[in-house]
Design a protein around this motif. Structure first.
Motif, PDB file in Angstrom:
ATOM      1  N   ALA A  39      30.011 -27.329 -40.586  1.00  0.00           N
ATOM      2  CA  ALA A  39      28.589 -27.256 -40.247  1.00  0.00           C
ATOM      3  C   ALA A  39      28.341 -27.195 -38.744  1.00  0.00           C
ATOM      4  N   ALA A  40      29.246 -27.726 -37.939  1.00  0.00           N
ATOM      5  CA  ALA A  40      29.074 -27.652 -36.486  1.00  0.00           C
ATOM      6  C   ALA A  40      29.185 -26.203 -36.002  1.00  0.00           C
ATOM      7  N   PHE A  41      30.144 -25.453 -36.536  1.00  0.00           N
ATOM      8  CA  PHE A  41      30.272 -24.047 -36.169  1.00  0.00           C
ATOM      9  C   PHE A  41      29.052 -23.250 -36.632  1.00  0.00           C
ATOM     10  N   VAL A  42      28.552 -23.563 -37.800  1.00  0.00           N
ATOM     11  CA  VAL A  42      27.405 -22.847 -38.348  1.00  0.00           C
ATOM     12  C   VAL A  42      26.176 -23.008 -37.463  1.00  0.00           C
ATOM     13  N   ARG A  43      26.091 -24.107 -36.752  1.00  0.00           N
ATOM     14  CA  ARG A  43      24.945 -24.343 -35.873  1.00  0.00           C
ATOM     15  C   ARG A  43      24.970 -23.442 -34.632  1.00  0.00           C
ATOM     16  N   HIS A  44      26.108 -22.827 -34.362  1.00  0.00           N
ATOM     17  CA  HIS A  44      26.195 -21.869 -33.257  1.00  0.00           C
ATOM     18  C   HIS A  44      25.446 -20.608 -33.691  1.00  0.00           C
ATOM     19  N   ARG A  45      24.503 -20.163 -32.907  1.00  0.00           N
ATOM     20  CA  ARG A  45      23.631 -19.048 -33.284  1.00  0.00           C
ATOM     21  C   ARG A  45      24.375 -17.762 -33.618  1.00  0.00           C
ATOM     22  N   GLN A  46      25.516 -17.537 -33.001  1.00  0.00           N
ATOM     23  CA  GLN A  46      26.234 -16.290 -33.247  1.00  0.00           C
ATOM     24  C   GLN A  46      26.738 -16.186 -34.684  1.00  0.00           C
ATOM     25  N   PHE A  47      27.046 -17.301 -35.309  1.00  0.00           N
ATOM     26  CA  PHE A  47      27.598 -17.229 -36.659  1.00  0.00           C
ATOM     27  C   PHE A  47      26.612 -16.580 -37.628  1.00  0.00           C
ATOM     28  N   GLU A  48      25.383 -17.045 -37.649  1.00  0.00           N
ATOM     29  CA  GLU A  48      24.387 -16.459 -38.562  1.00  0.00           C
ATOM     30  C   GLU A  48      24.142 -14.985 -38.223  1.00  0.00           C
ATOM     31  N   ARG A  49      24.158 -14.657 -36.940  1.00  0.00           N
ATOM     32  CA  ARG A  49      24.005 -13.249 -36.541  1.00  0.00           C
ATOM     33  C   ARG A  49      25.156 -12.414 -37.095  1.00  0.00           C
ATOM     34  N   SER A  50      26.356 -12.960 -37.012  1.00  0.00           N
ATOM     35  CA  SER A  50      27.534 -12.236 -37.493  1.00  0.00           C
ATOM     36  C   SER A  50      27.501 -12.056 -39.001  1.00  0.00           C
ATOM     37  N   VAL A  51      27.106 -13.086 -39.733  1.00  0.00           N
ATOM     38  CA  VAL A  51      26.979 -12.964 -41.188  1.00  0.00           C
ATOM     39  C   VAL A  51      25.951 -11.878 -41.519  1.00  0.00           C
ATOM     40  N   ALA A  52      24.825 -11.889 -40.844  1.00  0.00           N
ATOM     41  CA  ALA A  52      23.791 -10.880 -41.079  1.00  0.00           C
ATOM     42  C   ALA A  52      24.316  -9.480 -40.745  1.00  0.00           C
ATOM     43  N   GLU A  53      25.062  -9.356 -39.665  1.00  0.00           N
ATOM     44  CA  GLU A  53      25.611  -8.052 -39.269  1.00  0.00           C
ATOM     45  C   GLU A  53      26.605  -7.540 -40.306  1.00  0.00           C
ATOM     46  N   LEU A  54      27.486  -8.408 -40.790  1.00  0.00           N
ATOM     47  CA  LEU A  54      28.440  -7.977 -41.817  1.00  0.00           C
ATOM     48  C   LEU A  54      27.706  -7.530 -43.075  1.00  0.00           C
ATOM     49  N   ARG A  55      26.713  -8.289 -43.483  1.00  0.00           N
ATOM     50  CA  ARG A  55      25.934  -7.902 -44.669  1.00  0.00           C
ATOM     51  C   ARG A  55      25.243  -6.560 -44.442  1.00  0.00           C
ATOM     52  N   ALA A  56      24.721  -6.334 -43.242  1.00  0.00           N
ATOM     53  CA  ALA A  56      24.057  -5.066 -42.928  1.00  0.00           C
ATOM     54  C   ALA A  56      25.038  -3.896 -42.987  1.00  0.00           C
ATOM     55  N   MET A  57      26.311  -4.170 -42.751  1.00  0.00           N
ATOM     56  CA  MET A  57      27.345  -3.131 -42.827  1.00  0.00           C
ATOM     57  C   MET A  57      27.827  -2.909 -44.262  1.00  0.00           C
ATOM     58  N   GLY A  58      27.290  -3.684 -45.210  1.00  0.00           N
ATOM     59  CA  GLY A  58      27.672  -3.520 -46.606  1.00  0.00           C
ATOM     60  C   GLY A  58      28.750  -4.466 -47.091  1.00  0.00           C
ATOM     61  N   VAL A  59      29.153  -5.421 -46.263  1.00  0.00           N
ATOM     62  CA  VAL A  59      30.160  -6.398 -46.664  1.00  0.00           C
ATOM     63  C   VAL A  59      29.491  -7.443 -47.555  1.00  0.00           C
ATOM     64  N   GLU A  60      30.117  -7.755 -48.680  1.00  0.00           N
ATOM     65  CA  GLU A  60      29.622  -8.848 -49.519  1.00  0.00           C
ATOM     66  C   GLU A  60      30.138 -10.151 -48.916  1.00  0.00           C
ATOM     67  N   VAL A  61      29.213 -10.959 -48.395  1.00  0.00           N
ATOM     68  CA  VAL A  61      29.568 -12.216 -47.734  1.00  0.00           C
ATOM     69  C   VAL A  61      29.201 -13.361 -48.673  1.00  0.00           C
ATOM     70  N   LEU A  62      30.208 -14.053 -49.163  1.00  0.00           N
ATOM     71  CA  LEU A  62      30.014 -15.178 -50.084  1.00  0.00           C
ATOM     72  C   LEU A  62      29.856 -16.445 -49.254  1.00  0.00           C
ATOM     73  N   TYR A  63      28.630 -16.685 -48.849  1.00  0.00           N
ATOM     74  CA  TYR A  63      28.318 -17.789 -47.945  1.00  0.00           C
ATOM     75  C   TYR A  63      26.952 -18.346 -48.323  1.00  0.00           C
ATOM     76  N   GLY A  64      26.869 -19.665 -48.393  1.00  0.00           N
ATOM     77  CA  GLY A  64      25.626 -20.297 -48.802  1.00  0.00           C
ATOM     78  C   GLY A  64      25.592 -20.427 -50.319  1.00  0.00           C
ATOM     79  N   GLU A  65      24.401 -20.432 -50.876  1.00  0.00           N
ATOM     80  CA  GLU A  65      24.270 -20.563 -52.327  1.00  0.00           C
ATOM     81  C   GLU A  65      25.046 -19.445 -53.028  1.00  0.00           C
ATOM     82  N   GLY A  66      25.903 -19.803 -53.951  1.00  0.00           N
ATOM     83  CA  GLY A  66      26.726 -18.828 -54.660  1.00  0.00           C
ATOM     84  C   GLY A  66      27.997 -18.455 -53.928  1.00  0.00           C
ATOM     85  N   GLY A  67      28.295 -19.164 -52.847  1.00  0.00           N
ATOM     86  CA  GLY A  67      29.507 -18.895 -52.071  1.00  0.00           C
ATOM     87  C   GLY A  67      29.995 -20.165 -51.416  1.00  0.00           C
ATOM     88  N   PHE A  68      30.623 -20.020 -50.266  1.00  0.00           N
ATOM     89  CA  PHE A  68      31.119 -21.183 -49.535  1.00  0.00           C
ATOM     90  C   PHE A  68      29.955 -21.911 -48.875  1.00  0.00           C
TER      91      PHE A  68
END
Length: 177
Positions: free
Chosen positions: A121-150
């Motif tokens: 959770a400490a890493f998740v609080r770094h703003r870049q992480f959420e940006r990176s997850v959003a960017e991967l999803r925008a590229m079509g990557v299925e990111v299993l993170y949050g509800e229904g994932g890690f």
């Protein structure tokens, strides 16, 4: 038989990577295992075992130019556990390692991609992480993170044995050709 590239980075669940490899093989996948350099170092004593399990060399480095690839082409690429560094490097296109280079290129080749982070959770609080997850999803990557994932844990409270490998393999199976 469809080919799955399973990539892992240096997070505690990577120590259990033989289990999802065996499970994927039982599901009918030809599995090629790739590791970040640190994860490869962690599992170096088990490389021969993992190669017997997959039937392919375990890779953590690019092949030399002009040499034949030792793996068949991927039908699907799964990257788990994916660390804070790996997720951010991939999203930013920083391809300094074999694993990140392959997943970054796979986006442009339209190879189906699934990833499941393993971060506290400490890493998740770094703003870049959420940006990176959003960017991967925008590229079509299925990111299993949050509800229904890690779901991230507080620092020092990881439970590597509880990592949801089955969610990753279920997502991979949806891409079977």
């Amino acid at each position: 038989m469809a080919t799955l590239y399973l990539f892992g980075s240096a997070a505690p669940p990577v120590h259990d990577i033989a289990r999802p490899v065996a499970d994927a093989r039982e599901r009918g996948w030809d599995v090629c295992l790739g590791l970040t350099p640190t994860a490869h170092g962690w599992l170096a004593a088990r490389t021969a075992e993992l190669e017997r399990l997959t039937g392919h060399p375990v890779r953590s480095a690019y092949k030399r130019p002009g040499t034949e690839d030792v793996w068949p082409p991927a039908d699907v690429v799964a990257f788990a556990p994916a660390t804070f560094n790996s997720v951010n490097s991939w999203a930013l296109g920083l391809t300094g390692t074999f694993v990140i280079g392959v997943v970054a290129e796979a986006v442009g080749k339209d190879i189906p991609l699934v990833t499941m982070p393993c971060v506290n959770a400490a890493f998740v609080r770094h703003r870049q992480f959420e940006r990176s997850v959003a960017e991967l999803r925008a590229m079509g990557v299925e990111v299993l993170y949050g509800e229904g994932g890690f779901v991230p844990h507080e620092p020092g409270l990881s439970r590597p044995g509880a990592y949801p490998w089955d969610l990753l393999l279920d997502a991979v199976d949806r891409f079977r050709t």
